[in-house]
Write an enzyme that holds these catalytic residues in place. Structure first.
Site, mmCIF file in Angstrom:
data_model
loop_
_atom_site.group_PDB
_atom_site.id
_atom_site.type_symbol
_atom_site.label_atom_id
_atom_site.label_comp_id
_atom_site.label_asym_id
_atom_site.label_seq_id
_atom_site.Cartn_x
_atom_site.Cartn_y
_atom_site.Cartn_z
ATOM 1 N N LYS A 198 -4.239 -2.828 -0.667
ATOM 2 C CA LYS A 198 -3.788 -3.921 -1.537
ATOM 3 C C LYS A 198 -4.241 -5.230 -0.906
ATOM 4 C CE LYS A 198 0.300 -5.895 -3.764
ATOM 5 N NZ LYS A 198 1.773 -5.778 -3.932
ATOM 6 N N GLU A 238 -6.696 1.928 6.458
ATOM 7 C CA GLU A 238 -5.363 1.900 5.836
ATOM 8 C C GLU A 238 -5.115 3.164 5.006
ATOM 9 O OE1 GLU A 238 -2.822 -0.015 6.083
ATOM 10 O OE2 GLU A 238 -3.443 -1.996 6.760
ATOM 11 N N LYS A 253 -6.026 -2.076 -5.101
ATOM 12 C CA LYS A 253 -5.560 -3.153 -5.967
ATOM 13 C C LYS A 253 -6.085 -4.480 -5.431
ATOM 14 C CE LYS A 253 -1.263 -5.223 -7.701
ATOM 15 N NZ LYS A 253 0.205 -5.257 -7.597
#
Length: 329
Positions: A198, A238, A253
């Protein structure tokens, strides 16, 4: 073989041959509808920065869910709009068993048990400062205390009946902590959709308007925990961490500015990979449609197909209802 023996245009000449070699499909079952739920009864409140999207009360939410289910959309992603008086520094409303999100989950599962319900696990709708976590005296979002709060929030969602909890906060270690707590509490089949990559994106503005966190955040930002838009290798690290900690699905995202990340994640890990066509992407396209600059149906379906082609197994999009209608003919 070279031209003229090889003519790629031959296969593009007719609709039937174009269909036979089409590499990427887009169906309603590839779409997830994000929805904003607010307090009240029989209420639908327009969101000016997201034309066509509304904050709805739980009774109206159930009607929207029925539409989505009828169109073949398999799941909703639920985002609560917390009243200002319920916000606090410790975000305790986030795990209130009678909170707005928890009541909405129960209503959806009672009305449509076969529809997937995905809940947002993050504290920004519940904090007075609009950050996704708890802050220290300097305003820095602290990691481990936030993770403890997120675990309580996720467990409350699972107890309400959520099929998928989706930590979108980007705290370190939160997926493993949530997975362990779900196991201990017997929620072994509650899935985790980790917002693993994100980014600290400028495309989130209309969403923050929608959930009421924009005013709380003010001129603050989330760069100390969301990812730098310049980084790609970091996203892979991640994602690897979240999968190792027990994530069932991972999210990139936003979607359109990060299609390279979607592709790299899917190719590297092969795990269920989702992408979120975020509020800014939606608002940008809607503005162009309103001005007559672009054809809405053609551009929406092209954009969603492009996200699928990049490797996304599913797409969160505010266009889900319209796109599903168009795809069903």
């Amino acid at each position: 073989m070279a031209y003229p023996l090889t003519r790629p245009r031959r296969m593009r000449r007719d609709a039937f041959s174009r269909a036979l070699m089409r590499e990427t499909d887009l169906t309603p079952s590839d779409l997830i509808l994000p929805v904003f739920v607010r307090e009240g009864r029989d209420v639908a409140e327009a969101i000016p920065s997201m034309p066509g999207v509304e904050r709805v009360s739980i009774d109206r939410l159930v009607r929207v869910a029925e539409q989505a289910h009828g169109l073949g959309i398999p799941a909703l992603a639920l985002f609560p709009v917390t009243p200002p008086e319920a916000k606090s520094l410790d975000a305790s409303e986030a795990w209130n068993p009678d909170g707005l999100a928890q009541r909405a989950v129960r209503a959806l599962k009672q009305a449509l048990p076969e529809l997937g319900v995905i809940t947002d696990v993050a504290l920004d709708p519940f904090t007075t400062h609009g950050q996704d976590g708890l802050v220290d005296e300097r305003g820095y979002v602290v990691n481990d205390a936030t993770v403890e709060a997120l675990v309580k929030q996720a467990i409350s969602h699972a107890e309400a009946g959520a099929d998928v909890v989706a930590p979108s906060d980007m705290m370190d270690g939160r997926v493993g902590a949530i997975r362990a707590a779900l196991e201990v509490d017997g929620h072994v089949n509650t899935r985790i959709l980790a917002y693993a990559a994100k980014y600290a994106s400028a495309f989130y503005g209309p969403f923050r308007d929608a959930v009421g966190s924009a005013g709380s955040l003010g001129k603050g930002n989330k760069s100390t925990y969301q990812m730098d838009p310049a980084n790609g290798d970091e996203a892979l690290r991640e994602v690897a961490l979240d999968l190792d900690e027990g994530a069932d699905m991972v999210m990139v995202k936003p979607a359109m500015p990060y299609l390279d990340i979607v592709r790299r994640v899917k190719e590297r890990f092969g795990a269920p990979t989702f992408a979120y066509q975020v509020s800014g992407e939606y608002a940008m396209l809607k503005a162009a449609f309103a001005n007559g600059w672009l054809d809405e149906r053609a551009c929406v379906l092209e954009a969603l197909t492009g996200i699928r082609r990049a490797g996304a197994d599913a797409i969160l999009t505010y266009f889900a209802l319209d796109a599903a209608r168009w795809l069903r003919g």
